[in-house]
Design an enzyme around this catalytic site. Sequence first.
Site, PDB file in Angstrom:
ATOM      1  N   HIS A  69      28.641  80.994 123.235  1.00 43.81           N
ATOM      2  CA  HIS A  69      28.727  80.154 124.423  1.00 43.81           C
ATOM      3  C   HIS A  69      29.784  80.740 125.346  1.00 43.81           C
ATOM      4  O   HIS A  69      30.887  81.086 124.909  1.00 43.81           O
ATOM      5  CB  HIS A  69      29.074  78.718 124.043  1.00 43.81           C
ATOM      6  CG  HIS A  69      28.957  77.771 125.195  1.00 43.81           C
ATOM      7  ND1 HIS A  69      27.791  77.633 125.918  1.00 43.81           N
ATOM      8  CD2 HIS A  69      29.860  76.931 125.775  1.00 43.81           C
ATOM      9  CE1 HIS A  69      27.974  76.745 126.874  1.00 43.81           C
ATOM     10  NE2 HIS A  69      29.224  76.305 126.812  1.00 43.81           N
ATOM     11  N   HIS A  87      31.847  75.732 132.458  1.00 39.57           N
ATOM     12  CA  HIS A  87      30.747  76.429 131.792  1.00 39.57           C
ATOM     13  C   HIS A  87      29.437  75.702 132.049  1.00 39.57           C
ATOM     14  O   HIS A  87      29.412  74.569 132.543  1.00 39.57           O
ATOM     15  CB  HIS A  87      31.028  76.566 130.293  1.00 39.57           C
ATOM     16  CG  HIS A  87      31.409  75.283 129.613  1.00 39.57           C
ATOM     17  ND1 HIS A  87      30.630  74.693 128.638  1.00 39.57           N
ATOM     18  CD2 HIS A  87      32.488  74.468 129.760  1.00 39.57           C
ATOM     19  CE1 HIS A  87      31.220  73.586 128.216  1.00 39.57           C
ATOM     20  NE2 HIS A  87      32.353  73.428 128.876  1.00 39.57           N
ATOM     21  N   CYS A 146      24.296  80.200 129.890  1.00 42.37           N
ATOM     22  CA  CYS A 146      25.750  80.142 130.064  1.00 42.37           C
ATOM     23  C   CYS A 146      26.353  81.509 130.368  1.00 42.37           C
ATOM     24  O   CYS A 146      27.318  81.614 131.134  1.00 42.37           O
ATOM     25  CB  CYS A 146      26.406  79.516 128.836  1.00 42.37           C
ATOM     26  SG  CYS A 146      26.071  80.392 127.278  1.00 42.37           S
TER      27      CYS A 146
END
Length: 259
Positions: free
Chosen positions: A30, A42, A152
């Site tokens: 991530h 994010h 992401c």
Amino acid sequence: MGLLSNRIDRSSLKPGDHIYSWRTAYIYAHHGIYVGDDRVIHFTRRGQEVGTGTVLDLILVSSGPSRNHTHCPTCVPPNEGHGVVSSCLNCFLAGGVLYRFEYSVNAAHFLVKARGGTCTLAVADPNEIVVHRAKHLLQNGFGCYDVFKNNCEDFAIYCKTALLVLEGRTMGQSGQAVSIIGGPIAAVLSTPMRLLTTNVYGMAATAIGVYCASRYATDIGMRADVAKVEAEDLTRRLSSGLFQVLDPPLAAIALPSTS
């Protein structure tokens, strides 16, 4: 950071850093932008994502911070209208290790990092501009989440470079998306070359060569189908429907010529 690992200490973080943390047994990472004051902006899946209809959806659901029932007093409640969120560093890491994504690496360094999603050949913009883009997208969104074209990592790379792939039929900026499907594709496309060798090591070397070539050719710093689009222009185009997220065919990955 070193050649084999991008792991860093929290004390070395600077506003504008592109950071990431591995999830799901190192299958996926991530990514986000550290903006200072222990905050990370994010891009997450928030019910608007374009999925694959495969097991990858289950993997990527777990890529973001876990949604436990314990309220974090320092985190800003997410905007339900889009998937760009601001979290404290602890919630972003979700118990994982902190890594910093590398920019402006040379070709040798890039290829040594066999795992995609850790570095790029592209040049990053100044950190204050990166933070501005991230904060602007926090207020205005980054479009619809897509596993391969708008995830992401794509968000973080865009904040660092303002580079966007303009051709809707090709893959996005994400290096780890290329890695996830690049290995199987390399194995398939190297099959005809096996006629040229019966040596198992030669077959493996051929598959690795195809995989590395595909990673290099699809890196955001090498592609010819990219343009610099500032955040204000991007969100204006998104709101007017001029940019759309489309499912890219696997054949869009650039491969070396066999001639």
